[in-house]
Design a protein around this motif. Structure first.
Motif, PDB file in Angstrom:
ATOM      1  N   PRO A 187      64.001 206.060 -11.342  1.00  0.00           N
ATOM      2  CA  PRO A 187      64.213 204.842 -11.480  1.00  0.00           C
ATOM      3  C   PRO A 187      64.653 205.171 -12.997  1.00  0.00           C
ATOM      4  N   ALA A 188      65.792 204.516 -13.073  1.00  0.00           N
ATOM      5  CA  ALA A 188      66.849 205.003 -14.751  1.00  0.00           C
ATOM      6  C   ALA A 188      65.386 204.546 -15.834  1.00  0.00           C
ATOM      7  N   PRO A 189      65.674 205.715 -16.409  1.00  0.00           N
ATOM      8  CA  PRO A 189      65.190 205.512 -17.820  1.00  0.00           C
ATOM      9  C   PRO A 189      65.069 204.638 -18.896  1.00  0.00           C
ATOM     10  N   THR A 190      64.715 203.578 -18.794  1.00  0.00           N
ATOM     11  CA  THR A 190      65.026 202.294 -20.179  1.00  0.00           C
ATOM     12  C   THR A 190      63.460 202.393 -20.631  1.00  0.00           C
ATOM     13  N   ILE A 191      62.851 202.042 -21.643  1.00  0.00           N
ATOM     14  CA  ILE A 191      62.812 201.774 -22.983  1.00  0.00           C
ATOM     15  C   ILE A 191      62.652 200.935 -23.644  1.00  0.00           C
ATOM     16  N   TRP A 192      62.166 199.580 -24.096  1.00  0.00           N
ATOM     17  CA  TRP A 192      62.814 198.458 -24.881  1.00  0.00           C
ATOM     18  C   TRP A 192      61.643 198.409 -26.121  1.00  0.00           C
ATOM     19  N   ASP A 193      62.127 198.710 -26.888  1.00  0.00           N
ATOM     20  CA  ASP A 193      61.192 198.628 -27.931  1.00  0.00           C
ATOM     21  C   ASP A 193      60.954 197.101 -29.227  1.00  0.00           C
TER      22      ASP A 193
END
Length: 347
Positions: free
Chosen positions: A30-36
């Protein structure tokens, strides 16, 4: 019966269930996404604001509201297995509960799932014997090692040596095997999966805490959702083989209902884990969220290695944490932190 027999069996089954898995000889990730989101402080109010902002951003980005579905229940997988001092922060749990209630889930339909009754009690998730006061009144807390939440038709099958903790796991195996007083060698190979999260909930949210681990390398999102979420898994800690973590995380039903992992960096440990040692912990006022547990684990591995370098310890190598690469190959997530989309929310 539903079981995960081997890597090849998983890939074979998934190929027919969801279409082609391979592109350029490897499984798509999957598309690598992190929210912070930065925390003003570690108070309940600080967590509530950060978690709500993160969830709203996730819903907006994915066009997927986290609202009740047909089952009208949501699960929260907590972590208490490092003991007092290093468990999922209560403020984070309360923030997620508040967010789910805001989205329409009834109090009694928001349940917590933990593994060990003693550690859950020592960390405060279960009422103390002296006061009897529950920290999350009205919310069920499912204790997996009670053996009540394993189903005999859902299991992970591995040839690794059987039970590490004979008392706890024999009781769980007996429950899952239909109450039989003795289990066979074949049954001892099985790790029964806790079904509330993926059979009884519309979706579930993983709230891990991070430590290093002498066998697994990283004890975080993947491990909290797999080895701390099934019976008869301590045997895997006696073996350098970490394939079971990736293979269990790739079970389609588990992944389909696993919406998010949310981690507070209020405290994480970079050496000496998984048991808590305050001398080797780091604190950052930040909450991270992702639907990609492999990416979260990879990012926290980098943070732990930075802390180890600052304090003169050797880093955790890729070989030490090879379960992450195996999970990537199975399509559970991405290890490419260099190209990950880090989206700062409210900062």
């Amino acid at each position: 019966m539903r079981s995960l027999l081997s890597l090849s069996a998983l890939l074979f089954a998934a190929a027919f269930a969801t279409g082609p898995l391979f592109a350029a000889n490897e499984v798509a990730t999957p598309a690598p996404t992190i929210w912070d989101h930065k925390l003003v402080d570690f108070s309940d109010a600080g967590y509530r604001y950060a978690v709500e902002q993160l969830l709203q951003e996730y819903e907006r980005s994915n066009h997927h509201p986290l609202v009740p579905g047909a089952k009208k229940k949501v699960g929260i997988k907590i972590y208490a297995d490092s003991g007092p001092g290093l468990a999922t922060p209560f403020g984070l749990v309360r923030a997620v509960i508040t967010a789910m209630e805001k989205r329409g889930f009834a109090k009694e339909n928001i349940f917590l799932v933990g593994l060990n009754p003693l550690r859950l009690r020592l960390t405060g998730f279960l009422p103390s014997y002296s006061t009897g006061i529950a920290p999350f009144p009205g919310h069920p807390v499912f204790v997996l090692e009670s053996g009540k939440f394993y189903d005999p038709v859902w299991f992970y099958d591995s040839p690794l040596p059987s039970r590490f903790d004979p008392v706890v796991n024999e009781q769980a195996a007996k429950k899952a095997a239909g109450g039989k007083s003795e289990t066979t060698v074949e049954e001892d190979r099985k790790s029964f999966l806790a079904t509330p999260l993926f059979l009884e909930a519309d979706f579930w949210i993983n709230l891990p805490v991070y430590t290093d681990h002498p066998v697994l390398g990283v004890n975080g999102a993947l491990v909290n959702a797999t080895l701390w979420n099934a019976s008869n898994t301590f045997r895997f800690f006696k073996s350098p083989a970490t394939a079971p973590v990736a293979e269990m995380a790739a079970i389609p039903e588990l992944r389909e209902s696993w919406a998010l992992s949310i981690v507070s960096l209020q405290l994480y440990q970079f050496i000496g884990g998984p048991y808590f040692n305050s001398l080797y912990t780091v604190s950052e006022p930040k909450v991270l969220m992702s639907s990609d547990p492999v990416l979260l684990d990879s990012l926290l591995l980098e943070k732990m290695n930075l802390a180890r370098k600052r304090t003169g310890f050797d880093p955790i190598t890729e070989d030490d944490a090879r379960m992450l690469e195996f999970a990537r190959q199975l399509g559970v997530g991405s290890t490419d932190t260099a190209h990950a989309q880090i989206q700062h929310v409210g900062n």
